[in-house]
Design a protein around this motif. Sequence first.
Motif, PDB file in Angstrom:
ATOM      1  N   GLU A   1       8.582 -14.122  -2.993  1.00  0.00           N
ATOM      2  CA  GLU A   1       8.751 -15.544  -3.315  1.00  0.00           C
ATOM      3  C   GLU A   1       9.839 -15.787  -4.354  1.00  0.00           C
ATOM      4  O   GLU A   1      10.256 -16.927  -4.559  1.00  0.00           O
ATOM      5  CB  GLU A   1       7.422 -16.114  -3.807  1.00  0.00           C
ATOM      6  CG  GLU A   1       6.364 -16.216  -2.714  1.00  0.00           C
ATOM      7  CD  GLU A   1       5.022 -16.658  -3.251  1.00  0.00           C
ATOM      8  OE1 GLU A   1       4.900 -16.775  -4.500  1.00  0.00           O
ATOM      9  OE2 GLU A   1       4.090 -16.890  -2.446  1.00  0.00           O
ATOM     10  N   GLU A   2      10.315 -14.735  -4.997  1.00  0.00           N
ATOM     11  CA  GLU A   2      11.410 -14.898  -5.958  1.00  0.00           C
ATOM     12  C   GLU A   2      12.742 -15.182  -5.278  1.00  0.00           C
ATOM     13  O   GLU A   2      13.693 -15.617  -5.925  1.00  0.00           O
ATOM     14  CB  GLU A   2      11.537 -13.637  -6.812  1.00  0.00           C
ATOM     15  CG  GLU A   2      10.330 -13.371  -7.709  1.00  0.00           C
ATOM     16  CD  GLU A   2      10.480 -12.085  -8.490  1.00  0.00           C
ATOM     17  OE1 GLU A   2      11.540 -11.423  -8.335  1.00  0.00           O
ATOM     18  OE2 GLU A   2       9.547 -11.721  -9.241  1.00  0.00           O
TER      19      GLU A   2
ATOM     20  N   ASP B   1      -0.506  -8.564  -3.240  1.00  0.00           N
ATOM     21  CA  ASP B   1      -0.198  -9.681  -4.128  1.00  0.00           C
ATOM     22  C   ASP B   1       1.141  -9.477  -4.833  1.00  0.00           C
ATOM     23  O   ASP B   1       1.917 -10.431  -4.998  1.00  0.00           O
ATOM     24  CB  ASP B   1      -1.316  -9.850  -5.163  1.00  0.00           C
ATOM     25  CG  ASP B   1      -2.633 -10.287  -4.525  1.00  0.00           C
ATOM     26  OD1 ASP B   1      -2.579 -10.880  -3.426  1.00  0.00           O
ATOM     27  OD2 ASP B   1      -3.696 -10.030  -5.120  1.00  0.00           O
ATOM     28  N   GLU B   2       1.429  -8.243  -5.237  1.00  0.00           N
ATOM     29  CA  GLU B   2       2.718  -7.967  -5.890  1.00  0.00           C
ATOM     30  C   GLU B   2       3.869  -8.194  -4.919  1.00  0.00           C
ATOM     31  O   GLU B   2       4.912  -8.750  -5.292  1.00  0.00           O
ATOM     32  CB  GLU B   2       2.741  -6.536  -6.414  1.00  0.00           C
ATOM     33  CG  GLU B   2       1.842  -6.293  -7.618  1.00  0.00           C
ATOM     34  CD  GLU B   2       1.817  -4.843  -8.030  1.00  0.00           C
ATOM     35  OE1 GLU B   2       1.610  -4.564  -9.227  1.00  0.00           O
ATOM     36  OE2 GLU B   2       1.996  -3.964  -7.150  1.00  0.00           O
TER      37      GLU B   2
ATOM     38  N   PRO C   1      10.757 -20.273   0.207  1.00  0.00           N
ATOM     39  CA  PRO C   1      10.487 -19.016  -0.496  1.00  0.00           C
ATOM     40  C   PRO C   1      10.231 -17.883   0.492  1.00  0.00           C
ATOM     41  O   PRO C   1       9.782 -18.097   1.628  1.00  0.00           O
ATOM     42  CB  PRO C   1       9.235 -19.331  -1.323  1.00  0.00           C
ATOM     43  CG  PRO C   1       9.197 -20.819  -1.408  1.00  0.00           C
ATOM     44  CD  PRO C   1       9.801 -21.324  -0.136  1.00  0.00           C
ATOM     45  N   GLY C   2      10.527 -16.674   0.060  1.00  0.00           N
ATOM     46  CA  GLY C   2      10.357 -15.527   0.924  1.00  0.00           C
ATOM     47  C   GLY C   2       8.899 -15.216   1.221  1.00  0.00           C
ATOM     48  O   GLY C   2       7.990 -15.585   0.465  1.00  0.00           O
ATOM     49  N   LYS C   3       8.690 -14.536   2.338  1.00  0.00           N
ATOM     50  CA  LYS C   3       7.359 -14.106   2.760  1.00  0.00           C
ATOM     51  C   LYS C   3       7.383 -12.595   3.003  1.00  0.00           C
ATOM     52  O   LYS C   3       8.455 -12.005   3.169  1.00  0.00           O
ATOM     53  CB  LYS C   3       6.948 -14.837   4.043  1.00  0.00           C
ATOM     54  CG  LYS C   3       6.862 -16.346   3.901  1.00  0.00           C
ATOM     55  CD  LYS C   3       6.416 -16.991   5.204  1.00  0.00           C
ATOM     56  CE  LYS C   3       7.462 -16.826   6.297  1.00  0.00           C
ATOM     57  NZ  LYS C   3       7.096 -17.572   7.529  1.00  0.00           N
ATOM     58  N   PRO C   4       6.226 -11.950   3.004  1.00  0.00           N
ATOM     59  CA  PRO C   4       6.210 -10.497   3.238  1.00  0.00           C
ATOM     60  C   PRO C   4       6.877 -10.082   4.540  1.00  0.00           C
ATOM     61  O   PRO C   4       7.352  -8.942   4.653  1.00  0.00           O
ATOM     62  CB  PRO C   4       4.722 -10.158   3.242  1.00  0.00           C
ATOM     63  CG  PRO C   4       4.100 -11.202   2.377  1.00  0.00           C
ATOM     64  CD  PRO C   4       4.884 -12.456   2.647  1.00  0.00           C
ATOM     65  N   ALA C   5       6.938 -10.948   5.530  1.00  0.00           N
ATOM     66  CA  ALA C   5       7.561 -10.593   6.800  1.00  0.00           C
ATOM     67  C   ALA C   5       9.084 -10.604   6.740  1.00  0.00           C
ATOM     68  O   ALA C   5       9.739 -10.078   7.651  1.00  0.00           O
ATOM     69  CB  ALA C   5       7.080 -11.547   7.897  1.00  0.00           C
ATOM     70  N   ASP C   6       9.662 -11.199   5.702  1.00  0.00           N
ATOM     71  CA  ASP C   6      11.124 -11.255   5.580  1.00  0.00           C
ATOM     72  C   ASP C   6      11.680  -9.897   5.164  1.00  0.00           C
ATOM     73  O   ASP C   6      11.015  -9.095   4.502  1.00  0.00           O
ATOM     74  CB  ASP C   6      11.525 -12.306   4.551  1.00  0.00           C
ATOM     75  CG  ASP C   6      11.167 -13.710   4.991  1.00  0.00           C
ATOM     76  OD1 ASP C   6      11.323 -14.005   6.185  1.00  0.00           O
ATOM     77  OD2 ASP C   6      10.714 -14.500   4.140  1.00  0.00           O
ATOM     78  N   TYR C   7      12.926  -9.657   5.548  1.00  0.00           N
ATOM     79  CA  TYR C   7      13.597  -8.427   5.170  1.00  0.00           C
ATOM     80  C   TYR C   7      14.275  -8.584   3.810  1.00  0.00           C
ATOM     81  O   TYR C   7      14.506  -9.704   3.342  1.00  0.00           O
ATOM     82  CB  TYR C   7      14.614  -8.029   6.240  1.00  0.00           C
ATOM     83  CG  TYR C   7      13.957  -7.442   7.471  1.00  0.00           C
ATOM     84  CD1 TYR C   7      13.840  -6.072   7.630  1.00  0.00           C
ATOM     85  CD2 TYR C   7      13.422  -8.263   8.458  1.00  0.00           C
ATOM     86  CE1 TYR C   7      13.231  -5.521   8.737  1.00  0.00           C
ATOM     87  CE2 TYR C   7      12.794  -7.726   9.576  1.00  0.00           C
ATOM     88  CZ  TYR C   7      12.697  -6.353   9.709  1.00  0.00           C
ATOM     89  OH  TYR C   7      12.071  -5.818  10.807  1.00  0.00           O
ATOM     90  N   MET C   8      14.574  -7.461   3.197  1.00  0.00           N
ATOM     91  CA  MET C   8      15.176  -7.491   1.877  1.00  0.00           C
ATOM     92  C   MET C   8      16.459  -8.329   1.897  1.00  0.00           C
ATOM     93  O   MET C   8      17.232  -8.258   2.853  1.00  0.00           O
ATOM     94  CB  MET C   8      15.509  -6.064   1.420  1.00  0.00           C
ATOM     95  CG  MET C   8      14.292  -5.172   1.256  1.00  0.00           C
ATOM     96  SD  MET C   8      13.408  -5.549  -0.258  1.00  0.00           S
ATOM     97  CE  MET C   8      12.097  -4.314  -0.200  1.00  0.00           C
TER      98      MET C   8
ATOM     99  N   ASP D   1       0.810  -1.226   0.000  1.00  0.00           N
ATOM    100  CA  ASP D   1       0.000   0.000   0.000  1.00  0.00           C
ATOM    101  C   ASP D   1       0.838   1.267   0.000  1.00  0.00           C
ATOM    102  O   ASP D   1       0.317   2.364   0.268  1.00  0.00           O
ATOM    103  CB  ASP D   1      -0.959   0.024   1.203  1.00  0.00           C
ATOM    104  CG  ASP D   1      -1.997  -1.092   1.128  1.00  0.00           C
ATOM    105  OD1 ASP D   1      -2.303  -1.531  -0.002  1.00  0.00           O
ATOM    106  OD2 ASP D   1      -2.475  -1.531   2.191  1.00  0.00           O
ATOM    107  N   VAL D   2       2.116   1.130  -0.269  1.00  0.00           N
ATOM    108  CA  VAL D   2       2.984   2.298  -0.444  1.00  0.00           C
ATOM    109  C   VAL D   2       3.398   2.423  -1.894  1.00  0.00           C
ATOM    110  O   VAL D   2       3.221   3.468  -2.523  1.00  0.00           O
ATOM    111  CB  VAL D   2       4.234   2.209   0.462  1.00  0.00           C
ATOM    112  CG1 VAL D   2       5.195   3.353   0.164  1.00  0.00           C
ATOM    113  CG2 VAL D   2       3.834   2.231   1.928  1.00  0.00           C
ATOM    114  N   SER D   3       3.945   1.345  -2.426  1.00  0.00           N
ATOM    115  CA  SER D   3       4.342   1.336  -3.839  1.00  0.00           C
ATOM    116  C   SER D   3       3.795   0.121  -4.578  1.00  0.00           C
ATOM    117  O   SER D   3       3.748   0.139  -5.808  1.00  0.00           O
ATOM    118  CB  SER D   3       5.867   1.353  -3.945  1.00  0.00           C
ATOM    119  OG  SER D   3       6.430   0.237  -3.264  1.00  0.00           O
ATOM    120  N   HIS D   4       3.396  -0.928  -3.852  1.00  0.00           N
ATOM    121  CA  HIS D   4       2.924  -2.155  -4.472  1.00  0.00           C
ATOM    122  C   HIS D   4       1.709  -2.684  -3.708  1.00  0.00           C
ATOM    123  O   HIS D   4       1.498  -2.339  -2.538  1.00  0.00           O
ATOM    124  CB  HIS D   4       4.027  -3.228  -4.485  1.00  0.00           C
ATOM    125  CG  HIS D   4       5.237  -2.852  -5.276  1.00  0.00           C
ATOM    126  ND1 HIS D   4       6.178  -1.957  -4.820  1.00  0.00           N
ATOM    127  CD2 HIS D   4       5.664  -3.261  -6.503  1.00  0.00           C
ATOM    128  CE1 HIS D   4       7.137  -1.818  -5.717  1.00  0.00           C
ATOM    129  NE2 HIS D   4       6.850  -2.597  -6.752  1.00  0.00           N
TER     130      HIS D   4
END
Length: 300
Positions: free
Chosen positions: A128-129, A121-122, A146-153, A115-118
């Motif tokens: 997950e990449e 779902d995006e 696979p990565g999850k939204p809670a993971d850091y960059m 909700d800031v830039s994406h």
Amino acid sequence: MLSRIASQTARRSVKQLSQQTRFASTKPAFAGHSNKQATAVTAGIIGATALTYMYVDASANMADEGLHPPSHPWPHSGPLDTFDHASIRRGYQVYREVCSACHSLDRIAWRNLIDVSHTEDEVKAMAEEFEYQDGPDDNGEMFMRPGKPADYMPKAYPNEEAARAANAGALPPDLSLITKARHGGEDYVFALLTGYVDAPGGVEVREGLNYNPYFPGGAIAMAQTLFDGVVEYEDGTPATASQMAKDVCTFLAWAAEPEHDERKKMGMKATVITVGLVALSVYLKKFKWAPLKTRKIVYK
């Protein structure tokens, strides 16, 4: 005998009176002269120091500290302005395709982009990449998932030693707070990204370094990375070097202060409430309390 004693006493009194008169007349003049002399010496020292800094050490300090970056009218710089979220999205794309090869973003998680830039779902698809180490599992072993939204960059390098080995001994800084950690903020980052030029005459840059007048010392290990067309924007914006620098600086400014927009919104609410309370207090003071305070009681 008495006349001699009287004359000696008179001479002694005259001498004491003359000494008191002399001290009374010289002490204030001496103190004033001393204060003026101290003021003049202090002013001379300050002036000499300023002249020395301006005319003797100015060129060396400019080279050591780097040129002062010019100020730009960022869309979010005003007291009531918020971030350009389309620019944040483009800036993330520049970071992911160009900057993330060397620089990390340790303090930003995938969920911060929602909700800031994406969209959500995006963000899930982007996370997950990448694969992250997790565990232990039921057998006590670590595994990749696979990565999850809670993971850091994800980091560019596994550790500091690997980062230095891949960059000829130079350590690429983390970009999470770079606009807060550098004097000039996003103005400095923009000037650095677009300020690569050939070294002027008399300035030697050793092999493996590049000349950038905005970098302290002038010699920077990072080569110029932004060129026209190096990134193809999803929204069709022309990907010039200055446009990409502007977008990635906006993204990094948001990364350093994700609460920026919300903070200004809360500031507006607090301002409105404060103005209302002040107006109410003035009304009560003038029309309610003042008549009670100024009334007179007359006894008959």
